[in-house]
Design a protein around this motif. Structure first.
Motif, PDB file in Angstrom:
ATOM      1  N   MET A 533       0.834  -1.207   0.000  1.00 28.01           N
ATOM      2  CA  MET A 533       0.000   0.000   0.000  1.00 28.01           C
ATOM      3  C   MET A 533       0.869   1.258   0.000  1.00 28.01           C
ATOM      4  O   MET A 533       0.579   2.225  -0.719  1.00 28.01           O
ATOM      5  CB  MET A 533      -0.922  -0.015   1.214  1.00 28.01           C
ATOM      6  CG  MET A 533      -1.855   1.175   1.295  1.00 28.01           C
ATOM      7  SD  MET A 533      -2.907   1.126   2.758  1.00 28.01           S
ATOM      8  CE  MET A 533      -1.683   1.288   4.052  1.00 28.01           C
ATOM      9  N   VAL A 534       1.946   1.272   0.796  1.00 28.86           N
ATOM     10  CA  VAL A 534       2.846   2.428   0.818  1.00 28.86           C
ATOM     11  C   VAL A 534       3.496   2.630  -0.535  1.00 28.86           C
ATOM     12  O   VAL A 534       3.656   3.761  -1.013  1.00 28.86           O
ATOM     13  CB  VAL A 534       3.913   2.242   1.922  1.00 28.86           C
ATOM     14  CG1 VAL A 534       4.966   3.338   1.844  1.00 28.86           C
ATOM     15  CG2 VAL A 534       3.264   2.253   3.297  1.00 28.86           C
ATOM     16  N   TYR A 535       3.858   1.540  -1.183  1.00 21.19           N
ATOM     17  CA  TYR A 535       4.460   1.643  -2.521  1.00 21.19           C
ATOM     18  C   TYR A 535       3.491   2.286  -3.512  1.00 21.19           C
ATOM     19  O   TYR A 535       3.876   3.145  -4.308  1.00 21.19           O
ATOM     20  CB  TYR A 535       4.874   0.247  -2.996  1.00 21.19           C
ATOM     21  CG  TYR A 535       5.175   0.176  -4.470  1.00 21.19           C
ATOM     22  CD1 TYR A 535       6.354   0.711  -4.991  1.00 21.19           C
ATOM     23  CD2 TYR A 535       4.273  -0.441  -5.346  1.00 21.19           C
ATOM     24  CE1 TYR A 535       6.625   0.640  -6.350  1.00 21.19           C
ATOM     25  CE2 TYR A 535       4.535  -0.499  -6.704  1.00 21.19           C
ATOM     26  CZ  TYR A 535       5.713   0.043  -7.203  1.00 21.19           C
ATOM     27  OH  TYR A 535       5.973  -0.013  -8.548  1.00 21.19           O
ATOM     28  N   LEU A 536       2.226   1.881  -3.476  1.00 18.50           N
ATOM     29  CA  LEU A 536       1.247   2.442  -4.406  1.00 18.50           C
ATOM     30  C   LEU A 536       0.909   3.888  -4.078  1.00 18.50           C
ATOM     31  O   LEU A 536       0.665   4.689  -4.983  1.00 18.50           O
ATOM     32  CB  LEU A 536      -0.028   1.589  -4.389  1.00 18.50           C
ATOM     33  CG  LEU A 536       0.107   0.171  -4.949  1.00 18.50           C
ATOM     34  CD1 LEU A 536      -1.175  -0.613  -4.745  1.00 18.50           C
ATOM     35  CD2 LEU A 536       0.473   0.213  -6.425  1.00 18.50           C
ATOM     36  N   VAL A 537       0.897   4.241  -2.801  1.00 17.97           N
ATOM     37  CA  VAL A 537       0.562   5.611  -2.414  1.00 17.97           C
ATOM     38  C   VAL A 537       1.584   6.590  -2.964  1.00 17.97           C
ATOM     39  O   VAL A 537       1.225   7.678  -3.437  1.00 17.97           O
ATOM     40  CB  VAL A 537       0.469   5.719  -0.879  1.00 17.97           C
ATOM     41  CG1 VAL A 537       0.456   7.181  -0.438  1.00 17.97           C
ATOM     42  CG2 VAL A 537      -0.798   5.026  -0.385  1.00 17.97           C
ATOM     43  N   PHE A 538       2.862   6.221  -2.952  1.00 15.99           N
ATOM     44  CA  PHE A 538       3.915   7.145  -3.361  1.00 15.99           C
ATOM     45  C   PHE A 538       4.429   6.870  -4.778  1.00 15.99           C
ATOM     46  O   PHE A 538       5.555   7.231  -5.102  1.00 15.99           O
ATOM     47  CB  PHE A 538       5.073   7.087  -2.359  1.00 15.99           C
ATOM     48  CG  PHE A 538       4.721   7.615  -1.004  1.00 15.99           C
ATOM     49  CD1 PHE A 538       4.628   8.977  -0.771  1.00 15.99           C
ATOM     50  CD2 PHE A 538       4.454   6.750   0.045  1.00 15.99           C
ATOM     51  CE1 PHE A 538       4.295   9.470   0.474  1.00 15.99           C
ATOM     52  CE2 PHE A 538       4.117   7.228   1.295  1.00 15.99           C
ATOM     53  CZ  PHE A 538       4.034   8.592   1.515  1.00 15.99           C
ATOM     54  N   ARG A 539       3.598   6.277  -5.601  1.00 13.99           N
ATOM     55  CA  ARG A 539       3.954   6.141  -7.009  1.00 13.99           C
ATOM     56  C   ARG A 539       3.968   7.516  -7.680  1.00 13.99           C
ATOM     57  O   ARG A 539       3.113   8.357  -7.413  1.00 13.99           O
ATOM     58  CB  ARG A 539       2.965   5.225  -7.737  1.00 13.99           C
ATOM     59  CG  ARG A 539       3.228   3.741  -7.559  1.00 13.99           C
ATOM     60  CD  ARG A 539       2.219   2.949  -8.399  1.00 13.99           C
ATOM     61  NE  ARG A 539       2.362   3.255  -9.820  1.00 13.99           N
ATOM     62  CZ  ARG A 539       3.118   2.559 -10.665  1.00 13.99           C
ATOM     63  NH1 ARG A 539       3.795   1.505 -10.207  1.00 13.99           N
ATOM     64  NH2 ARG A 539       3.190   2.879 -11.927  1.00 13.99           N
ATOM     65  N   LYS A 540       4.932   7.719  -8.555  1.00 15.61           N
ATOM     66  CA  LYS A 540       5.040   8.997  -9.262  1.00 15.61           C
ATOM     67  C   LYS A 540       4.247   9.017 -10.561  1.00 15.61           C
ATOM     68  O   LYS A 540       4.172  10.062 -11.214  1.00 15.61           O
ATOM     69  CB  LYS A 540       6.513   9.306  -9.552  1.00 15.61           C
ATOM     70  CG  LYS A 540       7.347   9.522  -8.304  1.00 15.61           C
ATOM     71  CD  LYS A 540       8.772   9.901  -8.661  1.00 15.61           C
ATOM     72  CE  LYS A 540       9.581  10.153  -7.395  1.00 15.61           C
ATOM     73  NZ  LYS A 540      10.988  10.545  -7.693  1.00 15.61           N
ATOM     74  N   GLU A 541       3.650   7.901 -10.914  1.00 13.06           N
ATOM     75  CA  GLU A 541       2.859   7.824 -12.143  1.00 13.06           C
ATOM     76  C   GLU A 541       1.712   6.862 -11.921  1.00 13.06           C
ATOM     77  O   GLU A 541       1.906   5.755 -11.390  1.00 13.06           O
ATOM     78  CB  GLU A 541       3.748   7.362 -13.303  1.00 13.06           C
ATOM     79  CG  GLU A 541       3.070   7.420 -14.657  1.00 13.06           C
ATOM     80  CD  GLU A 541       4.031   7.041 -15.762  1.00 13.06           C
ATOM     81  OE1 GLU A 541       4.832   7.904 -16.181  1.00 13.06           O
ATOM     82  OE2 GLU A 541       4.008   5.866 -16.197  1.00 13.06           O
TER      83      GLU A 541
END
Length: 628
Positions: A533-541
C-alpha cells in the motif's frame, strides 16, 4: 585497617610519578590486608590505574594501632619516589578508601588483594613489548604520526612548503572550515578575474554592497506574542516578515529559465498520469481568460525548531508553483519563501496579509510581464483562420480565446485542500511499528536486534538507532523506510510463536479461528499488505489500473489491521485514507500533494542558525534568502 602512604626520604633516582589523593569516603570492609603499592623510579607513566601485587609472606601486616602523627608527617614532593623500605602508616581521616575508585578495584569480594599469577614482581617495569601494553589497556594512539614533514628552510618553517599553506591551515583549523565552504573559497581565489588587491580588510565594506542590489521588498507586520511562551525579557509584540505575493509571482514569471518549463495550457488526458494538469481538478477548474493566465499556487505552512536542543519553534511559509513539472517541483530551489511566523505568535494573525493577497488575486490581478510579447500572442490567435490552429496556439501559449464557463464557479475547499499522504502514512507506519514491537517477548527483541544489526540496508539510507527503544527519534522518512523491509524482518526474526506475547497469540487465534502455527503468517501478511500500500501511495505515475490496485490495497489492509491491531483504526490517519483515491484522481498522483520535499526546506534554515547572531533569526533567514 587502612592503606599506608609511602614516601621516600632518601631517594637515589628521580621519577615523574604522581600520587593522587583519593576521595574521602568511609570504608565498609575492615578485612583489607596490608599491602604496599610500589613504583619503579624509571617508569615514564604519570597517570595510570595501578594493579596491585601480592607481597611476600615475610611482610609485616599493618596493625590497627599504627598511627601517623601530624607533626612527623612529611608531604610528598614532585621528585619523591615510592620505596618499600620507608613506610609510614596512614591515619583513617587522611586518605580513606573509596570503594568506587578505580585505584581500589584490586580487592576481591573478601577485601583481600586479588592475586594475579601473571603479575610480575615489578609492575612498573616497562621494558616489555609495547604491543603487550596496548593490548592490556586497549588503547589507541592518535596524532602519533612518526613520519613528519621536513621541508627546506623557508619562511613557513620545516612543516609547510610555503607561507600560503601555513596561513590556510591555521585559518581552516581555527574556524573549523568545512568542505563546501573551502571549495567555494578555492574557486573564488582561483578565478581568473580574482584580484587580491581588491579584497577589503573590513567585512562591513563587502556587506554594504547589498543595499545596491535589486532585492525583493518585504514587509514586517506587527503581531502580538503570547507571554506564556516567551522569556521574561521578550517584548509583547514582534515582527512577522512577509513577502508580497504579487512580487513573488512577478519575479518567478519574469525569469525565463523558470517560465520556459511551466505549463499554462488546458488539462491533458493521457493514460499514465503524473503531472497536476493530468488530473481531473485541472480539467474542471477555470482555465484562462483572454487577458490572464492561471497559476496553481501551493502554499505550505509548517513549524520547525531552528535551535536543536531548545524549543523555539517558528513557522515557515513556502510557495510552490503547480504549473511546473513534477521533477522540477521536487527540487528545493523551486520552493520559494513566503514568510515566517514568529515564535509565540498566533498563526491566524500572521496569515491575514496573505489572505488579502490571495483574495486580491481571485478578483484577477494584472501583472506586466513581457507585455509586448503577450500582446503579439493574442494578436496571432485572433488572426488564425481555422479553429484547429487557434486551439493549438492557445494551448501552446497558455491562454484562452474566450472566458471559461467555469469562471463563476466557487472553488471546493475539500478538493483544493487535500490531505497530506506523507504525514498520514508516516504516522500510521509509526503506530504499526510500535504495535509490532510491543507484542515481542524479551527473547524476541534480542533476536530482532541481532537481525537488525546484520541486515543489508541500502547504502543511501541514513544510519538508524535501535527502533525498539528509540522509535520516537525517527523521522517520517525513517518510519516509511523501516516499514518497507519489515516483512523481511518478520520472516527472519519470528520463526517461533514463543517469541510473541501470549495475549497477542490468543487474540489472533480467537479472531481468525486459527492454530498457533498460523499466527506468524497472519502478522506477516499484514506487513506485506502495508508495504504494498505504501508503494502504491507514493507512485510517481498512475494509470487507471493503479487507481484500482490502490483501492483494493487500502481495503485489504484496513480489514487486516482492524483484526490484528484494532487500536490503529481509531486514529484520524486511518480515516484520511478513505480520501486517497479521490485526491489521486484530482491531482493525478498523491505525490503531487505530499509535502516530503517541503519538509526538507527546514533543513536549509537550520544550517544557517550557527552562522547568525541568534537574536533575530527570522530576519537573517529572509535577508539571506532574498539575496540568493
Amino acid at each position: 585497617m587502612f592503606l599506608r602512604q609511602v614516601r621516600a626520604d632518601q631517594q637515589q633516582q628521580t621519577s615523574d610519578f604522581r600520587l593522587r589523593k583519593p576521595k574521602r569516603t568511609r570504608v565498609k570492609s575492615s578485612n583489607i590486608s596490608s599491602h604496599v603499592l610500589s613504583s619503579d623510579t624509571t617508569s615514564p607513566f604519570t597517570n595510570i590505574n595501578i594493579n596491585s601485587q601480592i607481597h611476600k609472606k615475610n611482610k609485616t601486616p599493618l596493625q590497627p594501632e599504627d598511627t601517623l602523627h601530624e607533626e612527623n608527617r612529611t608531604p610528598l614532593q614532585p621528585e619523591d619516589t615510592l620505596h618499600e623500605e620507608n613506610r609510614t602508616p596512614l591515619q583513617p581521616e587522611d586518605t580513606p578508601i573509596n570503594e568506587n575508585d578505580d585505584l581500589y578495584s584490586i580487592f576481591d569480594n573478601n577485601g583481600n588483594f586479588f592475586n594475579d599469577p601473571n603479575d610480575s614482581d615489578d609492575f612498573y617495569n616497562n621494558s616489555g613489548d609495547d604491543q603487550e601494553t596496548n593490548r592490556e589497556f586497549n588503547e589507541k594512539a592518535y596524532d602519533g604520526n612518526k613520519k613528519q614533514n621536513h621541508y627546506s628552510r623557508n619562511e613557513a618553517g620545516p612543516y609547510f612548503p610555503n607561507y600560503t599553506m601555513l596561513l590556510l591551515f591555521l585559518w581552516i583549523t581555527k574556524h573549523q572550515i568545512g568542505l563546501e565552504a573551502y571549495r567555494d573559497f578555492a574557486n573564488i581565489i582561483k578565478h581568473p578575474k580574482f584580484n587580491p588587491k581588491d579584497v577589503p580588510i573590513s567585512l562591513a565594506t563587502i556587506k554594504k554592497y547589498r543595499d545596491g542590489l535589486p532585492l525583493l521588498p518585504f514587509k514586517g507586520h506587527t503581531v502580538s506574542l503570547n507571554n506564556r511562551n516567551t522569556p521574561s525579557t521578550s517584548k509583547s509584540t514582534g515582527q512577522a516578515l512577509i513577502f508580497p505575493l504579487k512580487d513573488i509571482l512577478h519575479r518567478i514569471l519574469a525569469n525565463p529559465q523558470l517560465r520556459e518549463y511551466m505549463y499554462f495550457g488546458s488539462g491533458i488526458y493521457c493514460e499514465n498520469k503524473c503531472e497536476i494538469w493530468h488530473g481531473k481538478l485541472w480539467h474542471k477548474s477555470p482555465l484562462f481568460g483572454e487577458i490572464s493566465i492561471r497559476l496553481n499556487n501551493d502554499i505550505y505552512i509548517d513549524k520547525f525548531g531552528p535551535f536543536r536542543n531548545a524549543y523555539h519553534a517558528i513557522g515557515g511559509i513556502y510557495l510552490q508553483i503547480g504549473n511546473m513539472k513534477q521533477i522540477l517541483r521536487q527540487k528545493l530551489k523551486n520552493h520559494f519563501l513566503y514568510g515566517f511566523i514568529p515564535y509565540a505568535a498566533a498563526s491566524d494573525e500572521v496569515l491575514q496579509p496573505i489572505i488579502k493577497d490571495i483574495q486580491e488575486f481571485e478578483r484577477e490581478y494584472e501583472l506586466e510581464i513581457n507585455n509586448q510579447h503577450t500582446t503579439l500572442q493574442f494578436a496571432e490567435v485572433r488572426n488564425v483562420q481555422t479553429q484547429t490552429e487557434r486551439d493549438f496556439l492557445t494551448m501552446e501559449y497558455g491562454i484562452r480565446e474566450n472566458p471559461s464557463v467555469f469562471d463563476n464557479v466557487m472553488r471546493d475547499w475539500h478538493l483544493q485542500c487535500p490531505h497530506d499522504a506523507f504525514h498520514c502514512m508516516g504516522g500510521i507506519a509509526k503506530e504499526m511499528l510500535q504495535a509490532t514491537f510491543e507484542i515481542l517477548t524479551a527473547m524476541g527483541e534480542e533476536v530482532f536486534l541481532k537481525t537488525w544489526r546484520n541486515f543489508e540496508f541500502p547504502s543511501t539510507w541514513s544510519r538508524q538507532q535501535n527502533p525498539i527503544t528509540h522509535l520516537d527519534l525517527y523521522f517520517f522518512s525513517d518510519y516509511l523506510h523501516l516499514s518497507m523491509i519489515m516483512p523481511f524482518f518478520i520472516n527472519r526474526v519470528i520463526t517461533n510463536v514463543t517469541l510473541l506475547n501470549k495475549p497477542f497469540t490468543e487474540h489472533l487465534i480467537k479472531v481468525y479461528n486459527i492454530t498457533k502455527n498460523q499466527v506468524i503468517d497472519r502478522l506477516l501478511n499484514l506487513w506485506i499488505s502495508f508495504s504494498k500500500m505504501v508503494y502504491l501511495v507514493f507512485r510517481k505515475e498512475f494509470s487507471e489500473n493503479c487507481y484500482n490496485n490502490l483501492q483494493q490495497s487500502l481495503m485489504q489492509w484496513a480489514i487486516q489491521v482492524a483484526k490484528i491491531f484494532p487500536n490503529i483504526t481509531r486514529l484520524p490517519n486511518f480515516h484520511i485514507q478513505c480520501h486517497f483515491i479521490m485526491h489521486a484522481k484530482h491531482f493525478a498522483t498523491l505525490v503531487n500533494t505530499a509535502v516530503s520535499t517541503k519538509e526538507m526546506m527546514h533543513r536549509l534554515y537550520k544550517g544557517i542558525v550557527p552562522h547568525s547572531n541568534k537574536k533575530d533569526i527570522e530576519l537573517d533567514f529572509v535577508r539571506r534568502d532574498n539575496c540568493l
